[in-house]
Design a protein around this motif. Structure first.
Motif, mmCIF file in Angstrom:
data_model
loop_
_atom_site.group_PDB
_atom_site.id
_atom_site.type_symbol
_atom_site.label_atom_id
_atom_site.label_comp_id
_atom_site.label_asym_id
_atom_site.label_seq_id
_atom_site.Cartn_x
_atom_site.Cartn_y
_atom_site.Cartn_z
ATOM 1 N N SER A 194 0.395 58.578 -15.147
ATOM 2 C CA SER A 194 1.214 57.577 -15.837
ATOM 3 C C SER A 194 2.490 57.282 -15.044
ATOM 4 O O SER A 194 2.969 56.147 -15.005
ATOM 5 C CB SER A 194 1.565 58.029 -17.251
ATOM 6 N N ALA A 195 3.044 58.292 -14.380
ATOM 7 C CA ALA A 195 4.227 58.077 -13.540
ATOM 8 C C ALA A 195 3.860 57.213 -12.337
ATOM 9 O O ALA A 195 4.613 56.324 -11.946
ATOM 10 C CB ALA A 195 4.800 59.413 -13.085
ATOM 11 N N SER A 196 2.705 57.463 -11.776
ATOM 12 C CA SER A 196 2.235 56.674 -10.640
ATOM 13 C C SER A 196 1.979 55.232 -11.062
ATOM 14 O O SER A 196 2.325 54.299 -10.349
ATOM 15 C CB SER A 196 0.965 57.298 -10.069
ATOM 16 N N SER A 197 1.399 55.075 -12.224
ATOM 17 C CA SER A 197 1.126 53.733 -12.746
ATOM 18 C C SER A 197 2.420 52.970 -13.007
ATOM 19 O O SER A 197 2.524 51.789 -12.700
ATOM 20 C CB SER A 197 0.308 53.839 -14.031
ATOM 21 N N ALA A 198 3.409 53.660 -13.548
ATOM 22 C CA ALA A 198 4.698 53.026 -13.825
ATOM 23 C C ALA A 198 5.380 52.614 -12.529
ATOM 24 O O ALA A 198 5.963 51.530 -12.439
ATOM 25 C CB ALA A 198 5.585 53.971 -14.626
ATOM 26 N N SER A 199 5.311 53.449 -11.507
ATOM 27 C CA SER A 199 5.949 53.102 -10.234
ATOM 28 C C SER A 199 5.219 51.947 -9.560
ATOM 29 O O SER A 199 5.838 51.114 -8.903
ATOM 30 C CB SER A 199 6.022 54.311 -9.312
ATOM 31 N N GLN A 200 3.899 51.871 -9.732
ATOM 32 C CA GLN A 200 3.149 50.745 -9.174
ATOM 33 C C GLN A 200 3.533 49.446 -9.875
ATOM 34 O O GLN A 200 3.664 48.406 -9.233
ATOM 35 C CB GLN A 200 1.645 50.991 -9.304
ATOM 36 N N ASP B 40 6.441 48.867 -11.282
ATOM 37 C CA ASP B 40 7.786 48.544 -10.805
ATOM 38 C C ASP B 40 7.723 47.878 -9.432
ATOM 39 O O ASP B 40 8.420 46.907 -9.173
ATOM 40 C CB ASP B 40 8.659 49.794 -10.737
ATOM 41 N N LEU B 41 6.881 48.411 -8.561
ATOM 42 C CA LEU B 41 6.728 47.848 -7.228
ATOM 43 C C LEU B 41 6.160 46.431 -7.303
ATOM 44 O O LEU B 41 6.637 45.523 -6.628
ATOM 45 C CB LEU B 41 5.834 48.736 -6.370
ATOM 46 N N ARG B 42 5.158 46.229 -8.157
ATOM 47 C CA ARG B 42 4.575 44.892 -8.328
ATOM 48 C C ARG B 42 5.611 43.906 -8.858
ATOM 49 O O ARG B 42 5.670 42.763 -8.423
ATOM 50 C CB ARG B 42 3.383 44.943 -9.278
ATOM 51 N N GLN C 117 8.883 44.091 -8.464
ATOM 52 C CA GLN C 117 9.841 43.832 -7.395
ATOM 53 C C GLN C 117 9.264 42.855 -6.364
ATOM 54 O O GLN C 117 9.946 41.921 -5.936
ATOM 55 C CB GLN C 117 10.243 45.135 -6.707
#
Length: 62
Positions: free
Chosen positions: A5-11, A13-15, A17
């Motif tokens: 879920s942390a990885s998904s959230a960072s992805q 955020d990256l998308r 940005q």
């Protein structure tokens, strides 16, 4: 905390940005194109003052 879920959230955020940067760049390009179009328009000529030309000369034919 779940790593996936942390990885998904960072992805996400990256998308977000990347999407914002792409949109910002597209708007900058549109602004540049609009400015080029505005600059390519012919310059207007000043119009004479009607008070200075109308009625300043009267032609009388006899």
């Amino acid at each position: 905390m779940d790593v996936s879920s942390a990885s998904s959230a960072s992805q996400m955020d990256l998308r977000t940005q990347v999407s914002n940067e792409v949109q910002k760049r597209a708007q900058e390009i549109q602004a540049q194109n609009a400015q080029q179009l505005i600059n390519s328009l012919p310059q207007t000529q000043p119009t004479p003052d009607p008070e200075a030309t109308v009625g300043s000369q009267i032609n009388i034919f006899v």
